[in-house]
Write an enzyme that holds these catalytic residues in place. Sequence first.
Site, PDB file in Angstrom:
ATOM      1  N   ASP A 101       0.669  -1.325  -0.002  1.00 21.86           N
ATOM      2  CA  ASP A 101       0.059   0.065   0.058  1.00 21.86           C
ATOM      3  C   ASP A 101       0.930   1.313   0.102  1.00 21.86           C
ATOM      4  O   ASP A 101       2.103   1.704   0.347  1.00 21.86           O
ATOM      5  CB  ASP A 101      -0.854  -0.143   1.120  1.00 21.86           C
ATOM      6  CG  ASP A 101      -1.907  -0.930   1.741  1.00 21.86           C
ATOM      7  OD1 ASP A 101      -2.562  -1.921  -0.081  1.00 21.86           O
ATOM      8  OD2 ASP A 101      -2.109  -1.842   2.276  1.00 21.86           O
TER       9      ASP A 101
HETATM   10  N1  URA Z   1      -1.027  -5.938   3.915  1.00 24.79           N
HETATM   11  C1  URA Z   1      -1.526  -4.576   3.982  1.00 24.79           C
HETATM   12  O1  URA Z   1      -2.807  -4.062   4.500  1.00 24.79           O
HETATM   13  N2  URA Z   1      -1.066  -4.221   3.047  1.00 24.79           N
HETATM   14  C2  URA Z   1       0.328  -3.561   2.544  1.00 24.79           C
HETATM   15  O2  URA Z   1       1.287  -3.512   1.866  1.00 24.79           O
HETATM   16  C3  URA Z   1       1.080  -5.315   2.576  1.00 24.79           C
HETATM   17  C4  URA Z   1       0.027  -6.079   3.644  1.00 24.79           C
END
Ligand code: URA
Length: 230
Positions: A101
């Site tokens: 993310d």
């Molecule tokens: N899980 C998440 O919620 N976000 C990420 O970036 C990676 C794993």
Amino acid sequence: MRLDKYISNATDLSRTEAKRLIKTGEVTLDDRAVVNPAQKVRPDQTVAIEGSTITLAQHRYFMMNKPAGIVSVTKDHNNPTAIGLMYEHRSEELQIAGRLDIDTTGLLLITDDGQWNHRLTSPRSDCAKIYQVGLAEAIGNDYQAALAAGVLLEGEKHRCMPAHMEQIDQHHLRLSIAEGKYHQVKRMFAALGNHVVSLHRSQVGDIILDPELEPGDYRPLTELEVSSIQ
Ligand code: URA
């Protein structure tokens, strides 16, 4: 490397098609026909199909220490991208292997090898990913057992695969998960009634984020790191 794997890496053929081809006797290793798909190919040997030499494409593999504020897609109109931070020629051929993310930091893998990317990210891959997770509320006594039993994410019919946690302090833990569902870690802790405030990936399979890499820096993977993803 096994002959069938060499052929499927060097051509468009699948592993099964490569095996079939080898059994027809059309494949030679240093000019001698080989019909055993498990035959090992050394780097100094020449593989040919119907007399035409094939060679392994030189794929590229990198790890980046992804900073926050960077998106893990190849193109984005609103935010800087991980690929945009790289000084590589033919960067349009590079793909992110396992997105993070925008606010997640840490180990991001980037390659132009579609098969390697697939092995790492396919739902059947059981490659462990390790995250350092910071939570808004204190860690509950029941978290370890709930994660080990498999959390049911909102909107999903099946529980997550068992996950393992090690508590660091009241609000921080190390989490190991085998899957990579959309926003998985954030949704796992939402399902437990908590909220992720910081998330950092430190490891994927045997590939560990290089501590020498400052946020935004990247380096090529070593051969050992590349071959650790099977
Ligand atoms: N899980 C998440 O919620 N976000 C990420 O970036 C990676 C794993």
